[in-house]
Design a protein around this motif. Structure first.
Motif, PDB file in Angstrom:
ATOM      1  N   ARG A   1       5.448   1.505  -4.481  1.00  0.00           N
ATOM      2  CA  ARG A   1       4.201   1.008  -5.079  1.00  0.00           C
ATOM      3  C   ARG A   1       3.024   1.924  -4.768  1.00  0.00           C
ATOM      4  O   ARG A   1       2.293   2.339  -5.661  1.00  0.00           O
ATOM      5  CB  ARG A   1       3.909  -0.414  -4.577  1.00  0.00           C
ATOM      6  CG  ARG A   1       2.644  -1.014  -5.211  1.00  0.00           C
ATOM      7  CD  ARG A   1       2.302  -2.363  -4.634  1.00  0.00           C
ATOM      8  NE  ARG A   1       1.847  -2.208  -3.264  1.00  0.00           N
ATOM      9  CZ  ARG A   1       2.170  -3.036  -2.260  1.00  0.00           C
ATOM     10  NH1 ARG A   1       2.962  -4.070  -2.476  1.00  0.00           N
ATOM     11  NH2 ARG A   1       1.698  -2.824  -1.054  1.00  0.00           N
ATOM     12  N   GLU A   2       2.844   2.238  -3.489  1.00  0.00           N
ATOM     13  CA  GLU A   2       1.666   2.996  -3.070  1.00  0.00           C
ATOM     14  C   GLU A   2       1.736   4.474  -3.466  1.00  0.00           C
ATOM     15  O   GLU A   2       0.776   5.026  -3.975  1.00  0.00           O
ATOM     16  CB  GLU A   2       1.466   2.869  -1.552  1.00  0.00           C
ATOM     17  CG  GLU A   2       1.211   1.444  -1.078  1.00  0.00           C
ATOM     18  CD  GLU A   2      -0.026   0.806  -1.681  1.00  0.00           C
ATOM     19  OE1 GLU A   2      -1.056   1.494  -1.821  1.00  0.00           O
ATOM     20  OE2 GLU A   2       0.033  -0.393  -2.018  1.00  0.00           O
TER      21      GLU A   2
ATOM     22  N   ASP B   1      -1.491  -5.385  -6.713  1.00  0.00           N
ATOM     23  CA  ASP B   1      -0.210  -5.186  -6.025  1.00  0.00           C
ATOM     24  C   ASP B   1       0.853  -6.121  -6.585  1.00  0.00           C
ATOM     25  O   ASP B   1       2.015  -5.727  -6.743  1.00  0.00           O
ATOM     26  CB  ASP B   1      -0.366  -5.398  -4.517  1.00  0.00           C
ATOM     27  CG  ASP B   1      -1.102  -4.259  -3.838  1.00  0.00           C
ATOM     28  OD1 ASP B   1      -1.416  -3.245  -4.514  1.00  0.00           O
ATOM     29  OD2 ASP B   1      -1.358  -4.362  -2.622  1.00  0.00           O
TER      30      ASP B   1
ATOM     31  N   LYS C   1       7.159  -0.937  -0.756  1.00  0.00           N
ATOM     32  CA  LYS C   1       5.722  -0.675  -0.590  1.00  0.00           C
ATOM     33  C   LYS C   1       5.441   0.814  -0.826  1.00  0.00           C
ATOM     34  O   LYS C   1       4.452   1.185  -1.454  1.00  0.00           O
ATOM     35  CB  LYS C   1       5.259  -1.091   0.797  1.00  0.00           C
ATOM     36  CG  LYS C   1       3.781  -0.885   1.012  1.00  0.00           C
ATOM     37  CD  LYS C   1       3.338  -1.325   2.397  1.00  0.00           C
ATOM     38  CE  LYS C   1       1.856  -1.048   2.575  1.00  0.00           C
ATOM     39  NZ  LYS C   1       1.410  -1.337   3.931  1.00  0.00           N
TER      40      LYS C   1
END
Length: 105
Positions: A51-52, A65, A48
């Protein structure tokens, strides 16, 4: 040749040394710590974060996402032979797959 470039060239023989150097400068602090120098692909929180913080914030990607998670999964699969996945190599391959290496040019 830097150790980062050498590692990345295992996956991309034509890797641009100046892009790798710029990435290494950008992530110098992260790469200096053993805990953060590698991507733990078995940790959902780590993925995560990739990704972020990398795909969305650094590369400016606005895809869903699910699509970004698919990129991460592709890179993880590509690097599966490496038990310890170097963060810079992981980031480089993500940037290459998304056409965003120019962010570091």
């Amino acid at each position: 040749m830097s150790k980062h470039l050498e590692e990345i060239q295992k996956y991309d023989a034509g890797a641009d040394a100046s892009i790798v150097d710029n990435m290494a400068k950008t992530y110098r602090l992260v790469l200096s710590k053993r805990d953060s120098a590698f991507v733990a692909t078995s940790d959902p929180d780590e993925l995560k974060t990739v990704r972020e913080n990398f795909l969305k914030k650094k590369l400016g990607l606005t895809d869903s996402d699910d699509k970004l998670d698919a990129v991460i999964a592709e890179v993880a699969e590509e690097m599966k032979a490496d038990r310890m996945k170097e963060r810079l190599t992981f980031y480089y391959l993500c940037a290459k797959k998304t056409g965003k290496l120019s962010v570091f040019a």
